[in-house]
Write a protein that holds these residues in place. Structure first.
Motif, PDB file in Angstrom:
ATOM      1  N   HIS A 119      -7.966  -5.245   0.891  1.00 36.87           N
ATOM      2  CA  HIS A 119      -8.010  -3.678   0.866  1.00 36.87           C
ATOM      3  C   HIS A 119      -7.117  -3.372  -0.120  1.00 36.87           C
ATOM      4  CE1 HIS A 119      -9.601  -2.345   4.787  1.00 36.87           C
ATOM      5  NE2 HIS A 119      -9.413  -3.442   5.197  1.00 36.87           N
ATOM      6  N   PRO A 120      -7.601  -3.537  -1.368  1.00 36.21           N
ATOM      7  CA  PRO A 120      -6.507  -3.271  -2.665  1.00 36.21           C
ATOM      8  C   PRO A 120      -5.898  -1.921  -2.745  1.00 36.21           C
ATOM      9  CG  PRO A 120      -8.935  -3.490  -3.421  1.00 36.21           C
ATOM     10  CD  PRO A 120      -8.831  -3.627  -1.935  1.00 36.21           C
ATOM     11  N   GLU A 121      -6.407  -1.000  -1.990  1.00 34.49           N
ATOM     12  CA  GLU A 121      -5.848   0.398  -1.794  1.00 34.49           C
ATOM     13  C   GLU A 121      -4.842   0.395  -1.044  1.00 34.49           C
ATOM     14  OE1 GLU A 121      -8.654  -0.609  -0.465  1.00 34.49           O
ATOM     15  OE2 GLU A 121      -8.785   0.238   1.584  1.00 34.49           O
ATOM     16  N   VAL A 122      -4.919  -0.253   0.068  1.00 34.50           N
ATOM     17  CA  VAL A 122      -3.728  -0.593   0.895  1.00 34.50           C
ATOM     18  C   VAL A 122      -2.561  -1.244   0.117  1.00 34.50           C
ATOM     19  CG1 VAL A 122      -2.547  -1.890   3.058  1.00 34.50           C
ATOM     20  CG2 VAL A 122      -4.985  -0.715   2.841  1.00 34.50           C
ATOM     21  N   PHE A 123      -2.700  -2.436  -0.848  1.00 30.37           N
ATOM     22  CA  PHE A 123      -1.971  -3.086  -1.381  1.00 30.37           C
ATOM     23  C   PHE A 123      -1.245  -2.027  -2.398  1.00 30.37           C
ATOM     24  CE2 PHE A 123      -0.896  -4.966  -5.542  1.00 30.37           C
ATOM     25  CZ  PHE A 123      -0.024  -5.897  -5.196  1.00 30.37           C
ATOM     26  N   LEU A 124      -1.802  -1.189  -2.981  1.00 36.06           N
ATOM     27  CA  LEU A 124      -1.229  -0.299  -3.851  1.00 36.06           C
ATOM     28  C   LEU A 124      -0.416   0.841  -3.305  1.00 36.06           C
ATOM     29  CD1 LEU A 124      -4.223   0.367  -6.479  1.00 36.06           C
ATOM     30  CD2 LEU A 124      -2.086  -0.946  -6.619  1.00 36.06           C
ATOM     31  N   LEU A 125      -0.913   1.341  -2.190  1.00 40.05           N
ATOM     32  CA  LEU A 125       0.030   1.983  -1.140  1.00 40.05           C
ATOM     33  C   LEU A 125       1.266   1.497  -0.708  1.00 40.05           C
ATOM     34  CD1 LEU A 125      -0.291   4.868   0.588  1.00 40.05           C
ATOM     35  CD2 LEU A 125      -0.799   3.385   2.581  1.00 40.05           C
ATOM     36  N   ARG A 149      -1.825   7.928   5.311  1.00 40.36           N
ATOM     37  CA  ARG A 149      -2.705   7.271   4.328  1.00 40.36           C
ATOM     38  C   ARG A 149      -3.312   5.784   4.538  1.00 40.36           C
ATOM     39  NH1 ARG A 149      -2.953  11.049  -0.024  1.00 40.36           N
ATOM     40  NH2 ARG A 149      -4.608   9.462  -1.043  1.00 40.36           N
ATOM     41  N   LEU A 150      -2.255   5.145   5.398  1.00 39.18           N
ATOM     42  CA  LEU A 150      -2.686   3.896   5.895  1.00 39.18           C
ATOM     43  C   LEU A 150      -3.755   3.924   6.852  1.00 39.18           C
ATOM     44  CD1 LEU A 150      -1.864   0.638   5.726  1.00 39.18           C
ATOM     45  CD2 LEU A 150      -0.440   0.959   7.677  1.00 39.18           C
ATOM     46  N   MET A 153      -7.316   4.752   5.414  1.00 37.48           N
ATOM     47  CA  MET A 153      -7.609   3.719   4.681  1.00 37.48           C
ATOM     48  C   MET A 153      -8.144   2.415   5.639  1.00 37.48           C
ATOM     49  SD  MET A 153      -4.701   3.185   1.689  1.00 37.48           S
ATOM     50  CE  MET A 153      -4.500   4.084   0.454  1.00 37.48           C
ATOM     51  N   LEU A 154      -7.684   2.402   6.796  1.00 38.20           N
ATOM     52  CA  LEU A 154      -8.016   1.380   7.580  1.00 38.20           C
ATOM     53  C   LEU A 154      -9.029   1.798   8.792  1.00 38.20           C
ATOM     54  CD1 LEU A 154      -4.614  -0.798   7.953  1.00 38.20           C
ATOM     55  CD2 LEU A 154      -6.707  -1.200   6.739  1.00 38.20           C
ATOM     56  N   GLY A 155      -9.564   3.344   8.652  1.00 33.10           N
ATOM     57  CA  GLY A 155     -10.427   3.695   9.677  1.00 33.10           C
ATOM     58  C   GLY A 155      -9.945   4.108  10.752  1.00 33.10           C
ATOM     59  N   TYR A 156      -8.586   4.554  10.910  1.00 35.59           N
ATOM     60  CA  TYR A 156      -7.965   5.198  11.867  1.00 35.59           C
ATOM     61  C   TYR A 156      -7.512   6.833  11.802  1.00 35.59           C
ATOM     62  CZ  TYR A 156      -7.170   0.252  13.531  1.00 35.59           C
ATOM     63  OH  TYR A 156      -7.404  -0.938  13.847  1.00 35.59           O
ATOM     64  N   GLN A 157      -8.029   7.481  10.752  1.00 34.29           N
ATOM     65  CA  GLN A 157      -7.646   8.480  10.339  1.00 34.29           C
ATOM     66  C   GLN A 157      -7.764   9.592  11.238  1.00 34.29           C
ATOM     67  OE1 GLN A 157      -9.493   9.989   6.775  1.00 34.29           O
ATOM     68  NE2 GLN A 157      -9.034  12.040   6.953  1.00 34.29           N
ATOM     69  N   PRO A 158      -6.590  10.228  11.694  1.00 36.11           N
ATOM     70  CA  PRO A 158      -6.662  11.439  12.849  1.00 36.11           C
ATOM     71  C   PRO A 158      -7.420  12.566  12.099  1.00 36.11           C
ATOM     72  CG  PRO A 158      -4.498  11.230  11.732  1.00 36.11           C
ATOM     73  CD  PRO A 158      -5.403  10.003  11.336  1.00 36.11           C
ATOM     74  N   MET A 214      -4.003  14.625  -1.532  1.00 35.77           N
ATOM     75  CA  MET A 214      -2.952  14.186  -2.810  1.00 35.77           C
ATOM     76  C   MET A 214      -3.235  12.932  -3.161  1.00 35.77           C
ATOM     77  SD  MET A 214       0.653  16.404  -2.158  1.00 35.77           S
ATOM     78  CE  MET A 214       1.454  16.712  -3.662  1.00 35.77           C
ATOM     79  N   ASP A 215      -2.909  13.116  -4.508  1.00 27.29           N
ATOM     80  CA  ASP A 215      -2.733  11.564  -5.341  1.00 27.29           C
ATOM     81  C   ASP A 215      -1.311  10.971  -4.610  1.00 27.29           C
ATOM     82  OD1 ASP A 215      -4.828  11.964  -6.861  1.00 27.29           O
ATOM     83  OD2 ASP A 215      -3.789  12.689  -8.592  1.00 27.29           O
ATOM     84  N   ILE A 216      -1.474   9.869  -4.340  1.00 28.66           N
ATOM     85  CA  ILE A 216      -0.326   8.994  -3.947  1.00 28.66           C
ATOM     86  C   ILE A 216       0.829   9.087  -4.483  1.00 28.66           C
ATOM     87  CG2 ILE A 216       0.777   6.801  -2.962  1.00 28.66           C
ATOM     88  CD1 ILE A 216      -2.371   6.036  -2.166  1.00 28.66           C
ATOM     89  N   PRO A 217       0.894   8.963  -5.836  1.00 23.27           N
ATOM     90  CA  PRO A 217       2.339   9.232  -6.378  1.00 23.27           C
ATOM     91  C   PRO A 217       2.943  10.724  -6.249  1.00 23.27           C
ATOM     92  CG  PRO A 217       0.702   8.005  -7.899  1.00 23.27           C
ATOM     93  CD  PRO A 217      -0.085   8.573  -6.810  1.00 23.27           C
TER      94      PRO A 217
END
Lengths: 258, 198
Positions: A119-125, A149-150, A153-158, A214-217
């Protein structure tokens, strides 16, 4: 004659964030890393407890490292051979609240991500939020954006865009509530059909919708009112507890410091 | 029900750092060694468990209400050194240099394991200092993220008291090589430098 399958030792390298370590036997440590290339990995760092020469302070939680390790896939723990510190954040330890907030993020990643799932996107987050911990502007409410956001990314989005019962799109003039079991907002017309609803104001829902887009930053720019933060925190904590079956331990320590 | 050998192996395997193989080796040794030797070990364990308690003042291990250090009138009670474990206390005692007293926290703040200030003897330290003000508190928790966070928390708790709170130095170990030290260790060593010509 039966042939024995050969298991090759692979020598690998990846950037990683150190999630946690614990002592193993007389002189070794077990290290949990979240790597950019291989997701969450548990490795054994031989001699790490006795000698600090090979790993130095590279195995402290939050440290961004380049990890070099030997791995026999699906055969026990990978072996951490050495690491190189890319960025360390020792200033986090100057403030116990930041350590606890940061550990909460590490614990979420450690708990919610399966081992060896990339999960490279989790790594960056994670890296972004860990580096945020050393900034003066860090606020505890930023954890809500990390959680949201986590989870996504992991499929638990409310589900915050439409009612989870009738699927009608969110409308600002309605007063919604949140169902932990159904995993989303429930419109006034459907609220009689669902038990155990949590209050969630439209202001909080819209803030969370914005945080998802939003963009994470840019996330640190979003600001909660104290009431919005409290209901958002309660909602996300209940949602997390429902999915992992318990409260994170670091959250209990956070409550001690409140 | 487990037979006596299996029970012994299972008990030994619960000790830290002992796996099933080591537990089996130790169990077989204890069964084959002279009976008195095995019984002496069992009595020593029972005796220690029975007699050892925590010192009412510093939470070090003690046989009486106060440990040997707290009960020793020649120790300087105006300096308190805060350590994570009784093992750390022994390490400092081995230097023979420190003549003050101690306070043992029995751990450090470890949020991942659910250990916060309430699980440690921090409130007792503040209470102790409030009742008997001291000149200095030396915080000798480990120089790790959690040890440093615990030190910061204690310093914060003692801020109002006006007592001098110091942290043990961190940096390059004697006999080591600067070329092998990581950036954090070097940074700490530079920050904690001291004058040589004064």
């Amino acid at each position: 004659m039966s042939s024995v399958p050969t298991v090759l030792m692979r020598h690998l390298c990846s950037q990683a964030v150190v999630l946690r370590t614990f002592d193993f036997g007389e002189s070794d440590k077990i290290v949990s890393l979240f790597t950019e290339e291989f997701g969450r990995l548990r490795l054994i760092a031989k001699g790490a407890k006795r000698s600090r020469k090979r790993f130095g302070s590279g195995l402290e939680p939050f440290t961004h490292i380049e990890a070099f390790f030997a791995d026999r896939e699906y055969r026990g723990l990978a072996r951490l051979e050495r690491c190189h510190i890319i960025a360390a954040f020792p200033q986090i330890a100057d403030d116990v609240r930041r350590v606890v907030c940061g550990t909460y993020m590490l614990e979420l990643v450690d708990t919610l991500t399966p081992e060896r799932e990339r999960h490279p996107e989790v790594f960056l987050l994670l890296l972004f939020f860990v580096s945020l911990l050393i900034h003066e502007a860090f606020r505890e409410e930023m954890l809500r954006f990390f959680e949201l956001r986590l989870f996504a990314m992991l499929g638990y989005q409310p589900q915050l865009m439409r009612c989870v019962i009738c699927r009608a799109a969110f409308q600002v003039q309605h007063h919604y509530k949140f169902s932990v079991k159904r995993g989303g907002i429930v419109c006034p017309a459907c609220q009689d059909r669902v038990a155990e609803l949590l209050p969630l104001s439209n202001g909080t829902i819209r803030l969370f919708q914005q945080a998802m887009r939003m963009d994470i930053p840019k996330l640190p720019r979003l600001v909660f009112s104290p009431a919005e933060h409290e209901e958002g925190r309660l909602m996300l904590t209940k949602f997390l507890e429902y999915h992992i079956g318990r409260l994170p331990r670091s959250l209990m320590v956070m409550e001690q410091l409140a | 029900m487990l037979d006596p050998i299996q029970r012994l192996i299972a008990s030994l395997a619960t000790l830290p750092g002992i796996g099933e193989k080591s537990a089996t080796r130790l169990a077989l040794y204890l069964i084959n060694c002279p009976r008195e030797k095995a019984l002496e070990l069992s009595h020593a364990i029972a005796d220690a468990r029975e007699k050892i308690r925590l010192c009412a003042r510093c939470f070090n291990y003690a046989e009486q209400e106060l440990c040997q250090i707290c009960a020793n009138p020649s120790r300087d009670g105006s300096v308190v050194c805060v350590v994570e474990t009784p093992g750390d206390l022994l390490s400092i005692e081995r230097t023979g240099w420190f003549r003050g007293t101690y306070h043992v926290l029995h751990g450090c703040i470890m949020p991942f394991d659910g250990i916060g200030p309430e699980q440690l003897h921090i409130a007792e330290l503040c209470e102790r200092i409030k009742k008997n003000p001291v000149a200095e508190v030396i915080i000798a928790t480990n120089p790790t993220t959690h040890g440093n966070a615990t030190a910061a928390y204690i310093a914060d708790q003692l801020k109002e008291s006006g007592i001098r709170v110091t942290r043990i130095a961190q940096g390059i170990a004697p006999g080591s090589d600067i070329g092998y030290a990581d950036q954090i260790t070097l940074k700490n060593a530079l920050e904690g430098r001291r004058d040589m010509n004064r």
